[in-house]
Design a protein around this motif. Structure first.
Motif, PDB file in Angstrom:
ATOM      1  N   PRO A 136       0.827  -1.212   0.000  1.00 18.65           N
ATOM      2  CA  PRO A 136       0.000   0.000   0.000  1.00 18.65           C
ATOM      3  C   PRO A 136       0.864   1.267   0.000  1.00 18.65           C
ATOM      4  O   PRO A 136       1.720   1.449   0.853  1.00 18.65           O
ATOM      5  CB  PRO A 136      -0.788  -0.099   1.315  1.00 18.65           C
ATOM      6  N   SER A 137       0.585   2.150  -0.989  1.00 21.37           N
ATOM      7  CA  SER A 137       1.417   3.354  -1.143  1.00 21.37           C
ATOM      8  C   SER A 137       0.635   4.632  -0.907  1.00 21.37           C
ATOM      9  O   SER A 137       1.122   5.725  -1.149  1.00 21.37           O
ATOM     10  CB  SER A 137       2.011   3.392  -2.560  1.00 21.37           C
ATOM     11  N   ASP A 138      -0.596   4.491  -0.398  1.00 13.69           N
ATOM     12  CA  ASP A 138      -1.532   5.610  -0.333  1.00 13.69           C
ATOM     13  C   ASP A 138      -1.295   6.576   0.828  1.00 13.69           C
ATOM     14  O   ASP A 138      -1.691   7.726   0.764  1.00 13.69           O
ATOM     15  CB  ASP A 138      -2.928   5.019  -0.167  1.00 13.69           C
ATOM     16  N   PHE A 184       7.037   9.676 -12.466  1.00 16.03           N
ATOM     17  CA  PHE A 184       6.080   8.593 -12.190  1.00 16.03           C
ATOM     18  C   PHE A 184       4.645   9.050 -12.412  1.00 16.03           C
ATOM     19  O   PHE A 184       3.831   8.348 -13.004  1.00 16.03           O
ATOM     20  CB  PHE A 184       6.244   8.108 -10.741  1.00 16.03           C
ATOM     21  N   ARG A 185       4.322  10.241 -11.927  1.00 13.13           N
ATOM     22  CA  ARG A 185       2.932  10.711 -12.050  1.00 13.13           C
ATOM     23  C   ARG A 185       2.560  10.906 -13.508  1.00 13.13           C
ATOM     24  O   ARG A 185       1.427  10.682 -13.911  1.00 13.13           O
ATOM     25  CB  ARG A 185       2.735  11.996 -11.255  1.00 13.13           C
ATOM     26  N   ASN A 186       3.554  11.296 -14.296  1.00 10.54           N
ATOM     27  CA  ASN A 186       3.333  11.406 -15.727  1.00 10.54           C
ATOM     28  C   ASN A 186       3.020  10.021 -16.307  1.00 10.54           C
ATOM     29  O   ASN A 186       2.078   9.840 -17.072  1.00 10.54           O
ATOM     30  CB  ASN A 186       4.605  12.023 -16.340  1.00 10.54           C
ATOM     31  N   TYR A 237      -1.405  14.060   3.397  1.00 12.68           N
ATOM     32  CA  TYR A 237      -1.260  12.638   3.790  1.00 12.68           C
ATOM     33  C   TYR A 237       0.163  12.093   3.654  1.00 12.68           C
ATOM     34  O   TYR A 237       0.525  11.135   4.315  1.00 12.68           O
ATOM     35  CB  TYR A 237      -2.278  11.725   3.097  1.00 12.68           C
ATOM     36  N   GLN A 238       1.005  12.698   2.807  1.00 13.97           N
ATOM     37  CA  GLN A 238       2.409  12.274   2.763  1.00 13.97           C
ATOM     38  C   GLN A 238       3.220  13.122   3.763  1.00 13.97           C
ATOM     39  O   GLN A 238       2.789  14.193   4.170  1.00 13.97           O
ATOM     40  CB  GLN A 238       2.947  12.421   1.341  1.00 13.97           C
ATOM     41  N   ILE A 239       4.401  12.634   4.127  1.00 13.44           N
ATOM     42  CA  ILE A 239       5.140  13.247   5.243  1.00 13.44           C
ATOM     43  C   ILE A 239       5.914  14.507   4.819  1.00 13.44           C
ATOM     44  O   ILE A 239       6.522  14.547   3.749  1.00 13.44           O
ATOM     45  CB  ILE A 239       6.090  12.190   5.860  1.00 13.44           C
ATOM     46  N   VAL A 261      11.161   3.374   3.041  1.00 10.47           N
ATOM     47  CA  VAL A 261      11.433   4.809   3.016  1.00 10.47           C
ATOM     48  C   VAL A 261      11.438   5.220   1.550  1.00 10.47           C
ATOM     49  O   VAL A 261      12.050   4.577   0.707  1.00 10.47           O
ATOM     50  CB  VAL A 261      12.792   5.144   3.659  1.00 10.47           C
ATOM     51  N   LYS A 262      10.767   6.320   1.272  1.00  3.54           N
ATOM     52  CA  LYS A 262      10.621   6.755  -0.103  1.00  3.54           C
ATOM     53  C   LYS A 262      10.500   8.270  -0.161  1.00  3.54           C
ATOM     54  O   LYS A 262       9.683   8.794   0.578  1.00  3.54           O
ATOM     55  CB  LYS A 262       9.355   6.099  -0.670  1.00  3.54           C
ATOM     56  N   PRO A 263      11.252   8.968  -0.998  1.00  3.40           N
ATOM     57  CA  PRO A 263      12.373   8.517  -1.829  1.00  3.40           C
ATOM     58  C   PRO A 263      13.556   8.024  -0.996  1.00  3.40           C
ATOM     59  O   PRO A 263      13.517   8.073   0.239  1.00  3.40           O
ATOM     60  CB  PRO A 263      12.771   9.786  -2.590  1.00  3.40           C
ATOM     61  N   VAL A 317      13.202   6.643  -6.394  1.00  4.74           N
ATOM     62  CA  VAL A 317      12.007   7.022  -7.154  1.00  4.74           C
ATOM     63  C   VAL A 317      12.356   7.568  -8.535  1.00  4.74           C
ATOM     64  O   VAL A 317      13.522   7.797  -8.873  1.00  4.74           O
ATOM     65  CB  VAL A 317      11.112   8.014  -6.376  1.00  4.74           C
ATOM     66  N   SER A 318      11.286   7.782  -9.295  1.00  4.79           N
ATOM     67  CA  SER A 318      11.414   8.140 -10.710  1.00  4.79           C
ATOM     68  C   SER A 318      12.309   9.356 -10.943  1.00  4.79           C
ATOM     69  O   SER A 318      13.154   9.354 -11.844  1.00  4.79           O
ATOM     70  CB  SER A 318      10.019   8.379 -11.288  1.00  4.79           C
ATOM     71  N   GLY A 319      12.152  10.397 -10.130  1.00  2.91           N
ATOM     72  CA  GLY A 319      12.948  11.615 -10.341  1.00  2.91           C
ATOM     73  C   GLY A 319      14.419  11.395 -10.021  1.00  2.91           C
ATOM     74  O   GLY A 319      15.303  11.979 -10.654  1.00  2.91           O
ATOM     75  N   THR A 374      13.972  -0.198  -7.651  1.00  4.24           N
ATOM     76  CA  THR A 374      14.680   0.680  -8.584  1.00  4.24           C
ATOM     77  C   THR A 374      14.396   0.349 -10.040  1.00  4.24           C
ATOM     78  O   THR A 374      14.343  -0.817 -10.426  1.00  4.24           O
ATOM     79  CB  THR A 374      16.214   0.647  -8.337  1.00  4.24           C
ATOM     80  N   TYR A 375      14.241   1.416 -10.818  1.00  4.51           N
ATOM     81  CA  TYR A 375      14.033   1.271 -12.269  1.00  4.51           C
ATOM     82  C   TYR A 375      15.319   0.821 -12.950  1.00  4.51           C
ATOM     83  O   TYR A 375      15.322   0.513 -14.141  1.00  4.51           O
ATOM     84  CB  TYR A 375      13.564   2.607 -12.863  1.00  4.51           C
ATOM     85  N   ALA A 376      16.433   0.816 -12.190  1.00  2.00           N
ATOM     86  CA  ALA A 376      17.732   0.482 -12.777  1.00  2.00           C
ATOM     87  C   ALA A 376      18.004  -1.019 -12.778  1.00  2.00           C
ATOM     88  O   ALA A 376      18.995  -1.465 -13.353  1.00  2.00           O
ATOM     89  CB  ALA A 376      18.844   1.196 -12.000  1.00  2.00           C
TER      90      ALA A 376
HETATM   91  C1  PBG Z   1       1.282   6.500  -5.736  1.00  2.00           C
HETATM   92  C2  PBG Z   1       2.711   6.239  -5.897  1.00  2.00           C
HETATM   93  C3  PBG Z   1       3.674   7.198  -6.208  1.00  2.00           C
HETATM   94  C4  PBG Z   1       4.858   6.517  -6.427  1.00  2.00           C
HETATM   95  C5  PBG Z   1       4.607   5.162  -6.222  1.00  2.00           C
HETATM   96  N1  PBG Z   1       3.263   5.011  -5.856  1.00  2.00           N
HETATM   97  C6  PBG Z   1       3.597   8.646  -6.481  1.00  2.00           C
HETATM   98  C7  PBG Z   1       2.913   9.622  -5.662  1.00  2.00           C
HETATM   99  O1  PBG Z   1       2.804   9.547  -4.454  1.00  2.00           O
HETATM  100  O2  PBG Z   1       2.462  10.555  -6.288  1.00  2.00           O
HETATM  101  C8  PBG Z   1       6.133   7.187  -6.833  1.00  2.00           C
HETATM  102  C9  PBG Z   1       7.132   6.358  -7.507  1.00  2.00           C
HETATM  103  C10 PBG Z   1       8.170   7.095  -8.244  1.00  2.00           C
HETATM  104  O3  PBG Z   1       8.245   8.338  -8.280  1.00  2.00           O
HETATM  105  O4  PBG Z   1       8.988   6.391  -8.844  1.00  2.00           O
HETATM  106  N2  PBG Z   1       0.660   6.218  -4.671  1.00  2.00           N
END
Ligand code: PBG
Length: 335
Positions: A172-174, A212-214, A228-230, A255-257, A284-286, A323-325
């Motif tokens: 869960p990433s919400d 990622f959002r793109n 909701y995110q920290i 932990v993310k990023p 993360v993507s960026g 990782t995308y790598a």
């Molecule tokens: C969405 C989600 C996000 C990522 C993974 N799951 C983005 C966000 O919170 O907007 C980001 C992953 C990434 O940037 O590589 N819940």
């Protein structure tokens, strides 16, 4: 005391540290951080109603996968020794609250059917790719705020369907409050006590999710995710969020990023209460694409830069890295 004697005496304290750096084999012998393929989790995106795979221009080397191309993609990764995958399903229809998970179920079942226990199937559980407003939860009646309770109910339902479809690790990433306990309870009640949970437990409101959002079509149409995110200035919240999810029985914390939060990874890993809890870090993507942009400008070597960042995440003591790598570096024989 003669000058000569003094010189000799001091030389005892001069250390030739570069002796351990003289050539590649010696540098390798003395290296003391390990990066292994088994610790890498590779994100993959599957799109509903897509007929041919397409390159994702915002994320170098990654593709929009179709129902059939995803199987070939996993197979080619397996051949390279990558066997953990984090799946993101991007539905073709968006809605405010009535969601349909049939496509998700079909994808997971076909993957598990084809690869069984040869792979570990992680699946991202969130609502942001599905909601017409792009937020990670459902809105309340004012339609300005997230309704935490309703969101947790929907996420719990989604998680159970995912488990029933063969997902090994519900992810869960919400960032809704208390979704971990709700999901765990529901999985246990339905006899999915072996299904694992990897909580995106310490997830910051970060600027580095842009690519990622793109890709996941999940940019919020209004506001942001800061409620909701920290907040990256709130260290105690960052630690408490993971402690809370551990108490609610998450098997893996995250932990993310990764790169801007190496201190947080280390602090969680060295926290007494989390002694036996694996910590994942999401590059993360960026963070990934940023290196590609510098490489394209001729400023750095992309692959060497990736390796350096992955090792830094390992030095911070992360157990797993998303990782995308993963595929890119394996294909180059760099892992
Ligand atoms: C969405 C989600 C996000 C990522 C993974 N799951 C983005 C966000 O919170 O907007 C980001 C992953 C990434 O940037 O590589 N819940």
């Amino acid at each position: 005391m003669s000058d000569k004697y003094q010189e000799k005496d001091q030389s005892k304290f001069l250390k030739n540290l570069s002796r351990t750096r003289t050539n590649k084999a010696i540098r390798h012998l003395f290296s003391d951080v390990v990066l292994e393929k088994k610790d890498l989790i590779y994100p993959l995106f599957v799109y509903e109603d897509l007929l041919q795979p397409e390159d994702l221009s915002a994320l170098f080397g990654q593709k929009k996968q179709t129902q059939s191309s995803i199987l070939k993609e996993i197979e080619s990764c397996l051949e390279m020794g990558i066997s953990s995958f984090l799946l993101f399903i991007v539905p073709s229809k968006k809605s405010e609250q009535h969601f349909d998970y049939q496509f998700d179920e079909k994808i997971f079942k076909s993957i598990k059917n084809a690869f069984g226990d040869n792979i570990i199937l992680f699946a991202d559980v969130c609502l942001c790719s599905q909601t017409s407003h792009g937020h990670c939860g459902l809105l309340d009646e004012s339609r300005k705020k997230i309704d935490n309770h309703q969101s947790v109910l929907e996420l719990t339902k989604k998680a159970l369907l995912y488990a029933e479809s063969g997902v090994d690790v519900i992810s869960p990433s919400d960032m809704m409050d208390n979704r971990i306990s709700s999901i765990r309870e529901s999985l246990d009640k339905h006899h999915f006590d072996d299904t694992l949970i990897m909580s995106y437990s310490t997830k910051f409101a970060s600027n580095f999710y842009g690519p990622f959002r793109n890709v996941a079509q999940s940019t919020p149409s209004f506001g942001d995710r800061k409620s909701y995110q920290i907040d990256y200035r709130h260290q105690k919240d960052a630690i408490n969020a993971s402690l809370r999810d551990k108490q609610q029985k998450a098997d893996i914390l995250m932990v993310k990023p990764a790169l801007s939060y190496l201190d947080i990874i280390y602090r969680l890993k060295t926290n007494k209460e989390l002694e036996n809890t694996p910590i994942a870090a999401y590059q993360v993507s960026g963070e990934y694409q940023g290196l590609k942009v510098m490489a394209d400008a001729g400023l750095i070597d992309f692959h060497e830069g990736l390796l350096e960042t992955l090792y830094s995440i390992k030095r911070a003591k992360a157990d797993f890295i998303i990782t995308y790598a993963a595929k890119e570096l394996s294909a180059k024989g760099m892992l």
